[in-house]
Enzyme design. Structure first.
Site, mmCIF file in Angstrom:
data_model
loop_
_atom_site.group_PDB
_atom_site.id
_atom_site.type_symbol
_atom_site.label_atom_id
_atom_site.label_comp_id
_atom_site.label_asym_id
_atom_site.label_seq_id
_atom_site.Cartn_x
_atom_site.Cartn_y
_atom_site.Cartn_z
ATOM 1 N N ASN A 42 0.841 -1.101 0.124
ATOM 2 C CA ASN A 42 0.009 -0.067 0.007
ATOM 3 C C ASN A 42 1.001 1.117 -0.020
ATOM 4 O OD1 ASN A 42 -0.489 -1.396 2.644
ATOM 5 N ND2 ASN A 42 -0.830 0.851 3.209
ATOM 6 N N ASP A 43 0.560 2.222 0.804
ATOM 7 C CA ASP A 43 1.087 3.553 0.742
ATOM 8 C C ASP A 43 2.588 3.881 0.067
ATOM 9 O OD1 ASP A 43 -1.087 3.601 2.140
ATOM 10 O OD2 ASP A 43 -0.273 4.690 3.858
ATOM 11 N N SER A 73 3.400 4.415 7.592
ATOM 12 C CA SER A 73 3.790 5.162 6.472
ATOM 13 C C SER A 73 4.846 6.229 7.121
ATOM 14 C CB SER A 73 2.683 5.785 5.593
ATOM 15 O OG SER A 73 2.339 4.585 5.014
HETATM 16 C C1 FRU Z 1 -3.060 4.633 4.682
HETATM 17 C C2 FRU Z 1 -2.723 3.891 5.777
HETATM 18 C C3 FRU Z 1 -1.611 4.747 6.683
HETATM 19 C C4 FRU Z 1 -0.896 3.916 7.336
HETATM 20 C C5 FRU Z 1 -0.779 2.676 6.637
HETATM 21 C C6 FRU Z 1 -0.665 1.304 7.230
HETATM 22 O O1 FRU Z 1 -3.312 3.929 3.672
HETATM 23 O O2 FRU Z 1 -3.781 3.566 6.493
HETATM 24 O O3 FRU Z 1 -2.357 5.741 7.542
HETATM 25 O O4 FRU Z 1 0.406 4.373 8.079
HETATM 26 O O5 FRU Z 1 -1.780 2.930 5.382
HETATM 27 O O6 FRU Z 1 -0.501 0.317 6.292
#
Ligand code: FRU
Length: 499
Positions: free
Chosen positions: A41-42, A102
């Site tokens: 993800n991010d 993140s």
């Molecule tokens: C956003 C999020 C962030 C967090 C991360 C966890 O997509 O929820 O706020 O740090 O993904 O994977």
């Protein structure tokens, strides 16, 4: 295992797993960054360091679902091909044992310093367990990173009164006027997300400075992944709100993205937005992060997937990818986005048609494929609608429909039939109001096997979505209810082989 051998650390185990189970590049999108295997993800720590662009990301190597977060790591010199590096961070300390969430990367004294959120379910004095999020630091050489003994460098105790330790995350750090500034999302007692600002002289000792921006309830609740930068005479704050509902025609429900464009009041250290616009209108765009390149370009990437949509085929062993990097500009009240120009180096098999008139349905010679940069100048439309069908085979396709009268663009990925087993598609159809003036419409589509990024009017609006349809469906068709005149330019994208 020989009992005298030390047990591999969580970090070594993750890197070894990636080495053993990497999915060949040919089975993944061509010019978008994907995880070597497992879940992404991010974007995190998007930065220029030691002659290369580094991009870290939220990573769970062991399955195609979210799990205890690691930081994956890749570098590029041309934004087209990415080199996978060893996993940078694993959740292996008490303060981050449930995930290295993140964050960001800055350079100090020739070292790359990572800031991330340590996520840990911690025993409270009353014996219960509660999630605590705190900001942590790790320092490295661009390949290997060591967590700071001072972690967490911003503990939950440093939250101002009333903020919740369970939702305090996603630090973005930069240097300004001889000191370091850090912003992070935090949830206040009323459930709404604020962006908090901290400052430090040495990256280790931080003090709370101000509430940079506060959600007044219009845009969802918690705000995640903030970023702040100056561009074209304005200051821009990006944030990704959760659970948006009924925020107006420009903001879809669910997880969204905001660009607050205005100025940062440097006395109060508070953002004063003159406008708030969505960064992207599509299904699959979240948690964007930017960096400044040495040549002065402000470039953004985002997670090209969404928390609500799990529509990928079960057989696909990777999940989640990054958008193609976009160069940003501020023009008036708009955040203008364009694919970085490095893409042009990968153009091949270019086909152009000028002044084509269509009435009803048409395919054009040489215009097909799933890995493309496709531009359409719609010069005139006499009639209500103009449709572009992509990934077409037989009567199945995904489509963009331009309703000229209502000035609405609608993407529909629901007409792909039984190509894949739909696990969950929150909303197959998504529309947005097009703000372009004048009768002409300029559309630029970046396709890469299972994604489309649409840039309207030179990037004044963008729409990003994924669709998982077999690659044989590579037809492109145009439909005009009435009569349309257009130019079409197509470039197939072929990434040069790297050693
Ligand atoms: C956003 C999020 C962030 C967090 C991360 C966890 O997509 O929820 O706020 O740090 O993904 O994977």
């Amino acid at each position: 295992m020989n009992s005298h051998e030390p047990e591999a650390t969580r970090l070594e185990r993750a890197t070894a797993y990636v080495h053993d189970y990497s999915i060949p590049k040919g089975e993944r999108p061509v010019y978008h960054l994907t995880p070597p295997t497992g879940w992404m993800n991010d974007p995190n720590g998007f930065s220029f360091f030691d002659g290369k662009v580094h991009l870290f990301y939220q990573f769970h190597p062991y399955s195609d679902a979210w799990g205890p977060m690691h930081w994956g790591h890749a570098t590029t010199e041309d934004f087209l091909s990415w080199q996978d590096l060893p996993v940078a961070l694993a959740p292996d300390m008490l303060y981050d044992c449930d995930g290295c969430f993140s964050g960001t990367a800055v350079t100090r004294d020739g070292c790359q310093v990572l800031f991330y959120t340590g996520n840990a379910r911690i025993k409270t004095p009353d014996g219960a367990r509660a999630m605590v999020q705190q900001q942590c630091m790790a320092e490295g050489d661009g390949m290997h990173y060591v967590k700071s003994p001072a972690n967490p460098v911003i503990s939950a105790d440093q939250l101002p009164a009333g903020y919740l330790a369970a939702d305090f995350r996603d630090p973005k750090v930069w240097k300004e006027d001889g000191r370091y500034l850090l912003i992070a999302g935090a949830r206040a007692a009323d459930g709404l997300g604020h962006i908090l600002l901290y400052e430090s002289e040495n990256l280790t000792d931080w003090r709370f400075a101000s509430v940079l921006a506060a959600n007044d309830g219009r845009f969802g609740d918690m705000w995640e992944c903030p970023d702040l930068f100056s561009l074209g005479g304005s200051d821009v704050l990006l944030a990704s709100p959760m659970h948006v509902k009924d925020a107006g025609p420009h903001f879809h429900d669910g997880y969204g993205t905001l660009a607050m464009i205005g100025s940062l009041n440097r006395e109060r250290m508070a953002m004063e937005p003159r406008t708030v616009v969505p960064v992207d209108y599509g299904h699959d765009f979240y948690a964007p992060q930017t960096t400044l390149l040495p040549d002065g370009r402000r470039v953004m990437v985002a997670w090209m997937q969404a928390w609500e949509n799990f529509i990928k085929p079960k057989t696909q062993k990777w999940h989640g990818m990054m958008t193609f990097p976009r160069e940003l500009h501020v023009e008036g009240d708009r955040l203008v986005q364009q694919p970085v120009r490095e893409l042009e180096a990968a153009y091949t098999d270019s086909v152009e048609h000028y002044g084509v008139t269509i009435t009803g349905e048409a395919e054009l010679s040489g215009i097909r494929g799933r890995v493309l940069d496709l531009e359409i100048d719609l010069l005139s439309l006499e009639g209500p609608q103009f449709v572009v069908e992509l990934a077409r085979r037989d009567r199945k396709y995904v489509s963009f429909t331009w309703n000229q009268e209502r000035r609405i663009m609608t993407f529909d990925r629901g007409a792909v039939g039984d190509y894949y087993e739909t696990r969950h598609d929150a909303s197959a159809v998504q529309s947005f109001p097009v703000t372009a003036d004048g009768p002409e419409l300029h559309l630029r589509f970046l396709l890469d096997t299972c994604s489309v990024e649409l840039f309207v009017s030179g990037g004044k609006q963008t729409f990003t979505s994924t669709f998982y349809v077999p690659l044989e469906a590579d037809g492109i068709a145009f439909r005009a209810d009435g009569r349309a005149v257009m130019n079409v330019r197509k470039h197939t994208i072929k990434v040069p082989e790297t050693a």
